[in-house]
Design a protein around this motif. Structure first.
Motif, mmCIF file in Angstrom:
data_model
loop_
_atom_site.group_PDB
_atom_site.id
_atom_site.type_symbol
_atom_site.label_atom_id
_atom_site.label_comp_id
_atom_site.label_asym_id
_atom_site.label_seq_id
_atom_site.Cartn_x
_atom_site.Cartn_y
_atom_site.Cartn_z
ATOM 1 N N LYS A 36 0.998 -0.903 -0.176
ATOM 2 C CA LYS A 36 -0.374 -0.277 0.031
ATOM 3 C C LYS A 36 0.974 1.146 -0.187
ATOM 4 C CE LYS A 36 -4.766 -1.698 1.875
ATOM 5 N NZ LYS A 36 -5.125 -1.554 3.452
ATOM 6 N N LYS A 37 1.895 1.167 0.864
ATOM 7 C CA LYS A 37 2.943 2.441 0.561
ATOM 8 C C LYS A 37 3.684 2.301 -0.374
ATOM 9 C CE LYS A 37 3.212 2.868 5.420
ATOM 10 N NZ LYS A 37 3.810 3.553 6.755
ATOM 11 N N ILE A 38 3.977 1.064 -0.777
ATOM 12 C CA ILE A 38 4.887 1.524 -2.661
ATOM 13 C C ILE A 38 4.106 1.925 -3.413
ATOM 14 C CG2 ILE A 38 5.612 -0.099 -4.341
ATOM 15 C CD1 ILE A 38 6.988 -2.343 -1.868
ATOM 16 N N ASP A 39 2.449 1.422 -3.030
ATOM 17 C CA ASP A 39 1.912 2.335 -4.388
ATOM 18 C C ASP A 39 1.256 3.725 -3.717
ATOM 19 O OD1 ASP A 39 1.561 -0.168 -5.815
ATOM 20 O OD2 ASP A 39 -0.938 -1.084 -4.572
ATOM 21 N N SER A 46 9.288 4.628 -2.163
ATOM 22 C CA SER A 46 10.120 3.043 -0.869
ATOM 23 C C SER A 46 11.282 2.895 -0.497
ATOM 24 C CB SER A 46 8.693 2.932 -1.472
ATOM 25 O OG SER A 46 7.208 3.219 -1.557
ATOM 26 N N THR A 47 11.442 2.752 -1.855
ATOM 27 C CA THR A 47 13.124 2.048 -1.128
ATOM 28 C C THR A 47 14.309 2.922 -0.921
ATOM 29 O OG1 THR A 47 12.738 0.901 -3.750
ATOM 30 C CG2 THR A 47 15.026 1.736 -2.950
ATOM 31 N N LYS A 48 14.164 4.438 -0.661
ATOM 32 C CA LYS A 48 14.701 5.033 -0.368
ATOM 33 C C LYS A 48 14.462 4.839 1.054
ATOM 34 C CE LYS A 48 16.146 7.667 -4.480
ATOM 35 N NZ LYS A 48 15.968 9.850 -4.078
ATOM 36 N N VAL A 49 12.522 5.452 1.160
ATOM 37 C CA VAL A 49 12.382 4.572 2.739
ATOM 38 C C VAL A 49 13.132 3.987 3.393
ATOM 39 C CG1 VAL A 49 10.100 5.094 3.929
ATOM 40 C CG2 VAL A 49 10.884 6.828 2.370
#
Length: 155
Positions: A36-39, A46-49
């Motif tokens: 859901k967060k990636i979307d 998202s990768t950086k987070v």
């Protein structure tokens, strides 16, 4: 020996290497972002987070952070390396332990959603997986933003 880009190793090799890497590493950690967060944020953000979360949980402050092609704005000394999986032992080692962790997660999801065959395709857009999505729909673990590219025009 054998540490290289995780995509160039077999599952058995990765599992053996991951154990050795974790045993010998000064520290390692994982960062995970749910679908859901990636979307919501996109895969790059998202990768950086996730990478920053892993760095915060590392337990040690590294002198230098080697990253495959990215700056993650960690506030630490970062060195992004294009094709880092092939050129840096540390990046390759990280890719191996991350891939083993993800594959284990996907194998567990395969037990919950056997019709998708996650244990053999790990959720990538294989034809078998696409056909399962068309037949059964999306699960809560699917990234809608990823699936859209091969489901366009299908309802």
């Amino acid at each position: 020996p054998g540490v290289m880009d995780s995509k160039k190793t077999t599952p058995k090799q990765r599992e053996q290497l991951a154990g050795r890497i974790k045993d010998e590493a000064l520290a390692y950690s994982y960062g995970v972002m749910g679908p859901k967060k990636i979307d919501k944020y996109n895969i790059l953000v998202s990768t950086k987070v996730a990478m920053n979360a892993a760095l915060r949980r590392l337990g040690k402050v590294p002198d230098l952070v080697l990253i495959d092609a990215l700056h993650v704005n960690s506030g630490l000394n970062e060195n992004p390396i294009i094709n880092g999986d092939d050129l840096s032992y540390c990046i390759a080692a990280s890719s191996i332990i991350a891939k083993v962790k993800r594959d284990l997660y996907m194998s567990e999801q395969a037990k919950l959603y056997p019709q998708y065959h996650f244990e053999t395709n790990m959720g990538y857009g294989t034809q078998e997986h696409i056909e399962a999505i068309k037949k059964y729909g999306l699960t809560p673990i699917h990234r809608r933003s990823f699936c859209e590219k091969f489901l366009r025009g299908w309802t």
